[in-house]
Motif scaffolding. Structure first.
Motif, PDB file in Angstrom:
ATOM      1  N   VAL A   1       0.836  -1.204   0.000  1.00 38.68           N
ATOM      2  CA  VAL A   1       0.000   0.000   0.000  1.00 38.68           C
ATOM      3  C   VAL A   1       0.872   1.256   0.000  1.00 38.68           C
ATOM      4  N   LEU A   2       1.928   1.236   0.818  1.00 38.27           N
ATOM      5  CA  LEU A   2       2.827   2.386   0.862  1.00 38.27           C
ATOM      6  C   LEU A   2       3.531   2.593  -0.476  1.00 38.27           C
ATOM      7  N   LEU A   3       3.895   1.496  -1.132  1.00 35.59           N
ATOM      8  CA  LEU A   3       4.509   1.611  -2.462  1.00 35.59           C
ATOM      9  C   LEU A   3       3.547   2.234  -3.462  1.00 35.59           C
ATOM     10  N   GLY A   4       2.271   1.878  -3.351  1.00 35.71           N
ATOM     11  CA  GLY A   4       1.276   2.470  -4.234  1.00 35.71           C
ATOM     12  C   GLY A   4       1.150   3.972  -4.029  1.00 35.71           C
ATOM     13  N   VAL A   5       1.188   4.397  -2.778  1.00 38.46           N
ATOM     14  CA  VAL A   5       1.127   5.827  -2.471  1.00 38.46           C
ATOM     15  C   VAL A   5       2.351   6.538  -3.035  1.00 38.46           C
ATOM     16  N   LEU A   6       3.518   5.925  -2.865  1.00 44.01           N
ATOM     17  CA  LEU A   6       4.747   6.528  -3.384  1.00 44.01           C
ATOM     18  C   LEU A   6       4.748   6.574  -4.905  1.00 44.01           C
ATOM     19  N   LEU A   7       4.179   5.559  -5.536  1.00 48.54           N
ATOM     20  CA  LEU A   7       4.102   5.547  -6.992  1.00 48.54           C
ATOM     21  C   LEU A   7       3.284   6.730  -7.492  1.00 48.54           C
TER      22      LEU A   7
ATOM     23  N   TYR B   1       2.819   9.521  -5.844  1.00 50.46           N
ATOM     24  CA  TYR B   1       3.590  10.726  -5.509  1.00 50.46           C
ATOM     25  C   TYR B   1       4.657  11.004  -6.560  1.00 50.46           C
ATOM     26  N   TRP B   2       5.441   9.989  -6.939  1.00 51.20           N
ATOM     27  CA  TRP B   2       6.501  10.207  -7.916  1.00 51.20           C
ATOM     28  C   TRP B   2       5.938  10.489  -9.309  1.00 51.20           C
ATOM     29  N   LEU B   3       4.780   9.951  -9.613  1.00 47.90           N
ATOM     30  CA  LEU B   3       4.129  10.281 -10.875  1.00 47.90           C
ATOM     31  C   LEU B   3       3.780  11.760 -10.908  1.00 47.90           C
TER      32      LEU B   3
ATOM     33  N   ALA C   1       5.323  14.022  -9.192  1.00 48.00           N
ATOM     34  CA  ALA C   1       6.591  14.749  -9.247  1.00 48.00           C
ATOM     35  C   ALA C   1       7.118  14.834 -10.672  1.00 48.00           C
ATOM     36  N   VAL C   2       6.979  13.739 -11.431  1.00 47.14           N
ATOM     37  CA  VAL C   2       7.424  13.742 -12.829  1.00 47.14           C
ATOM     38  C   VAL C   2       6.600  14.729 -13.646  1.00 47.14           C
ATOM     39  N   LEU C   3       5.313  14.830 -13.338  1.00 43.40           N
ATOM     40  CA  LEU C   3       4.435  15.754 -14.053  1.00 43.40           C
ATOM     41  C   LEU C   3       4.618  17.199 -13.596  1.00 43.40           C
ATOM     42  N   GLY C   4       5.445  17.403 -12.572  1.00 39.05           N
ATOM     43  CA  GLY C   4       5.709  18.755 -12.095  1.00 39.05           C
ATOM     44  C   GLY C   4       4.667  19.304 -11.151  1.00 39.05           C
ATOM     45  N   MET C   5       3.800  18.446 -10.629  1.00 41.61           N
ATOM     46  CA  MET C   5       2.740  18.915  -9.742  1.00 41.61           C
ATOM     47  C   MET C   5       3.196  19.016  -8.289  1.00 41.61           C
ATOM     48  N   VAL C   6       4.293  18.348  -7.944  1.00 36.85           N
ATOM     49  CA  VAL C   6       4.888  18.472  -6.624  1.00 36.85           C
ATOM     50  C   VAL C   6       6.384  18.604  -6.799  1.00 36.85           C
ATOM     51  N   ASP C   7       7.032  19.206  -5.806  1.00 37.06           N
ATOM     52  CA  ASP C   7       8.482  19.394  -5.837  1.00 37.06           C
ATOM     53  C   ASP C   7       9.090  18.437  -4.833  1.00 37.06           C
ATOM     54  N   PHE C   8       9.766  17.395  -5.338  1.00 33.08           N
ATOM     55  CA  PHE C   8      10.263  16.367  -4.426  1.00 33.08           C
ATOM     56  C   PHE C   8      11.381  16.885  -3.539  1.00 33.08           C
ATOM     57  N   GLU C   9      12.113  17.924  -3.951  1.00 32.42           N
ATOM     58  CA  GLU C   9      13.218  18.416  -3.148  1.00 32.42           C
ATOM     59  C   GLU C   9      12.738  19.280  -1.993  1.00 32.42           C
ATOM     60  N   SER C  10      11.589  19.952  -2.193  1.00 31.38           N
ATOM     61  CA  SER C  10      11.121  20.847  -1.135  1.00 31.38           C
ATOM     62  C   SER C  10      10.120  20.177  -0.211  1.00 31.38           C
ATOM     63  N   SER C  11       9.657  18.972  -0.549  1.00 30.13           N
ATOM     64  CA  SER C  11       8.669  18.314   0.294  1.00 30.13           C
ATOM     65  C   SER C  11       9.355  17.590   1.430  1.00 30.13           C
ATOM     66  N   GLY C  12       8.619  17.427   2.537  1.00 32.22           N
ATOM     67  CA  GLY C  12       9.159  16.672   3.641  1.00 32.22           C
ATOM     68  C   GLY C  12      10.006  17.543   4.553  1.00 32.22           C
TER      69      GLY C  12
END
Length: 231
Positions: free
Chosen positions: A35-41, A43-45, A47-58
């Motif tokens: 389930v966690l892998l699905g959530v991360l998948l 999220y990274w999708l 990030a690739v589309l530019g809808m979230v910034d993986f470097e500034s999150s968290g």
């Protein structure tokens, strides 16, 4: 030789293998990490589309800055991140590696270890213990995996314009007045070429040393004063 029988046996074996793999993925305890892998998948999708910034999150924790700080100063979560050696890279990468490693450990153990447990009740207990072991091992393994990645995410703080106030510069133009003037400030490995001005009249000329006394953000120029000859 019965070819159809062999084909049927092979197809049946493949179906059984696929069923076993799927049962492992959705079975306890691997299902939690699935389930966690699905959530991360997802999220990274994004990030690739530019809808979230993986470097500034968290959580952004600088290992060089906070290595000597206490968990109370950094906050509970940030303190644990530093203590376990999980800092120095974007927190989204840390979480992704933790989940992926944990999923691999639980999946392998579900195939190789849990089938050896005799009863269903004991398998549930063993699965819960496996989650704890997988979480601990994933921290250790992830800490080792991110070590070579830290160099890719080093943040270099640029020197601000105001930080140059108080430093000594060398005039590189023939005249410095209210309208024109340039100077160089020696820095590590290179020199900074800056725009300067000084109130007229003044004795400044090419090669003279001057003191930067102010910075005007509006004009992006530095005010300088001549340095005494014995300074």
């Amino acid at each position: 030789m019965d070819v159809s029988a062999n084909v049927g046996v092979n197809v049946g074996a493949n179906v059984d293998a696929s069923t076993s793999v799927w049962a492992t993925i959705i079975g306890f305890p691997t299902a939690i990490y699935t389930v966690l892998l699905g959530v991360l998948l997802v999220y990274w999708l994004l990030a690739v589309l530019g809808m979230v910034d993986f470097e500034s999150s968290g959580i952004d924790v600088d290992i060089d800055t906070h290595a000597d700080a206490s968990p109370e100063d950094l906050g509970t979560l940030a303190g644990y991140v530093v203590a376990f050696g999980l800092s120095g890279v974007p927190f989204s990468i840390v979480v992704s590696l933790l989940v992926l490693v944990g999923w691999l450990i639980t999946a392998l153990a579900s195939v190789l270890v849990l089938p050896l447990v005799p009863t269903e009740l004991l398998r549930v207990v063993a699965g819960a213990a496996l989650l704890v072991v997988a979480a601990a091992l994933s921290i250790v393994i992830t800490a080792r995996l991110i070590r070579p990645l830290r160099g890719l995410f080093v943040t270099h703080a640029a020197q601000s314009n105001a930080a140059l106030v108080g430093q000594v510069c060398r005039i590189i133009t023939g005249v410095v007045d209210e309208r024109q003037g340039r100077a160089e400030i020696a820095q590590r490995g290179a020199s900074l070429n800056i725009r300067v001005w000084a109130a007229s009249p003044n004795p400044l000329k090419r090669g003279d040393r001057a003191l930067v006394i102010d910075y005007d953000p509006a004009t992006q120029r530095y005010r300088v004063d001549p340095l005494p000859e014995d300074a």
